[in-house]
Design an enzyme around this catalytic site. Structure first.
Site, PDB file in Angstrom:
ATOM      1  N   HIS A 116      49.959  24.617 -19.062  1.00 55.59           N
ATOM      2  CA  HIS A 116      50.583  25.673 -19.596  1.00 55.59           C
ATOM      3  C   HIS A 116      49.706  26.833 -20.636  1.00 55.59           C
ATOM      4  O   HIS A 116      49.607  27.883 -20.202  1.00 55.59           O
ATOM      5  CB  HIS A 116      51.524  24.993 -20.507  1.00 55.59           C
ATOM      6  CG  HIS A 116      52.470  24.203 -20.254  1.00 55.59           C
ATOM      7  ND1 HIS A 116      53.630  24.492 -19.506  1.00 55.59           N
ATOM      8  CD2 HIS A 116      52.515  22.866 -20.276  1.00 55.59           C
ATOM      9  CE1 HIS A 116      54.317  23.472 -19.236  1.00 55.59           C
ATOM     10  NE2 HIS A 116      53.810  22.343 -19.668  1.00 55.59           N
TER      11      HIS A 116
HETATM   12  C1  BDR Z   1      53.998  23.668 -24.535  1.00 60.48           C
HETATM   13  O1  BDR Z   1      54.380  22.604 -25.259  1.00 60.48           O
HETATM   14  C2  BDR Z   1      53.289  21.505 -25.308  1.00 60.48           C
HETATM   15  O2  BDR Z   1      53.780  20.280 -25.194  1.00 60.48           O
HETATM   16  C3  BDR Z   1      52.201  22.330 -24.551  1.00 60.48           C
HETATM   17  O3  BDR Z   1      50.778  21.957 -25.157  1.00 60.48           O
HETATM   18  C4  BDR Z   1      52.465  23.642 -24.304  1.00 60.48           C
HETATM   19  O4  BDR Z   1      51.764  24.399 -25.291  1.00 60.48           O
HETATM   20  C5  BDR Z   1      54.732  23.482 -23.233  1.00 60.48           C
HETATM   21  O5  BDR Z   1      56.183  23.717 -23.401  1.00 60.48           O
END
Ligand code: BDR
Ligand code: CA
Length: 313
Positions: free
Chosen positions: A243
């Protein structure tokens, strides 16, 4: 291309760690003015610990790490140990950090830095809940004009939600902070789940990290080994979604990404859909566009770039 000044606001998190490493591996394009930590994936003491561990992994003890807000503006903290493990950075066996956390609060650092720099010059890269950024914008609204762009990971339209059926984690954890940022008038680029779920660490991509033969490549392979089990079980996907590194990759190679300039509003009222990013992707309202909402990426180009930059560390 001139070097872009950035502040990474983060809650590491394995994917946050990779985003930080991508930035540190790209000094010709981005200068990391500081790393500001926020409570999110795990509580603040752990995100601050993890950020320093990542800097030490990259042998960048000179990077300044600040501790910020330890809870969302109006709500209790929701964490994600079920995804990232107990420490937030489970997977590799990294030494405890020895570099110090700066004395200044992260919000003060953001405000002071933006006040010092000239108009439209500093890019904010929030990859956790938006509590630090919103607190800075609320406390010192005049700094908004000195922000060049906010390039954030958060939200979803077609993918809808990952922490609730309707909302993505970063926005859900602090929807009021997200609302402040999205209504601030600052230029925003959003990396939602719609794109980050296409940035998957397949077996071959993971092997490429490991084959780099440096400590960073090995650690990133171990992080994604750990992190992938959650998404494999949940979505049946091919591997871990990276992500947060999508934000930094956008700064380095915007042409890898495509999206639409649209209106995005944040749900802050309904408990059922709290933190939903209500995105006018189809242009069905006359609300003013406030964000470039990314929908797609060239995944091979993204992983080539990432692997090349990790190799430099
Ligand atoms: C986001 O939530 C966190 O768990 C990850 O680091 C990312 O920033 C994804 O939904
Ligand atoms: Ca994150």
């Amino acid at each position: 291309m001139s070097v872009r000044k950035i502040i990474i606001d983060t809650d590491p998190g394995q994917d946050d760690a990779v985003a930080i490493l991508l930035a540190l591996g790209s000094p010709d394009e981005v200068e990391v003015l500081g790393i500001t930590c926020v409570a999110g994936n795990v509580p603040l003491d752990l995100t601050t610990r993890n950020a320093r561990m990542v800097c030490e992994l990259a042998e960048r003890r000179d990077i300044k790490v600040y501790a910020g807000c330890d809870r969302p503006l109006n709500r209790g903290l929701v964490t994600a140990e079920h995804v990232h493990g107990k420490t937030g950075l489970d997977g590799p066996n990294l030494p405890e950090p020895t570099m110090q956390v700066e004395d200044m609060h992260a919000v003060d650092f953001i405000i002071e830095t933006l006040r010092k720099e000239s108009e439209g010059t500093v890019t904010l890269v929030p990859i956790g809940p938006l509590t630090n950024i919103a607190t800075a914008f609320r406390r010192a609204p005049e700094i908004v004009r000195n922000v060049r762009e906010v390039v954030l990971m958060g939200g979803a339209y077609f993918e809808v939600g990952n922490i609730t059926p309707a909302s993505e984690f970063n926005i859900h954890v602090d929807p009021h902070a997200a609302d402040t940022v999205f209504s601030s008038g600052v230029p925003i680029v959003v990396m939602p789940l719609d794109v980050t779920h296409k940035a998957l660490v397949t077996r071959a991509r993971n092997d490429a990290f490991r084959a780099l033969g440096n400590r960073v490549g090995q650690a990133v392979a171990e992080m994604t080994d750990f992190f992938e089990r959650y998404d494999r079980e949940k979505y049946g996907s091919e591997g871990a979604p990276l992500h947060d590194p999508c934000t930094v990759a956008y700064l380095l190679r915007p042409a890898l990404f495509s999206g639409r300039h649209v209106n995005v509003e944040i749900e802050t009222q309904s408990e059922l859909t709290m933190g939903m990013t209500v995105t006018d992707w189809w242009g069905v309202t006359d609300r003013t566009p406030n964000a470039l909402f990314i929908g797609d990426l060239d995944a091979d180009g993204f992983f080539d770039l990432l692997t090349e930059r990790l190799a430099r560390l």
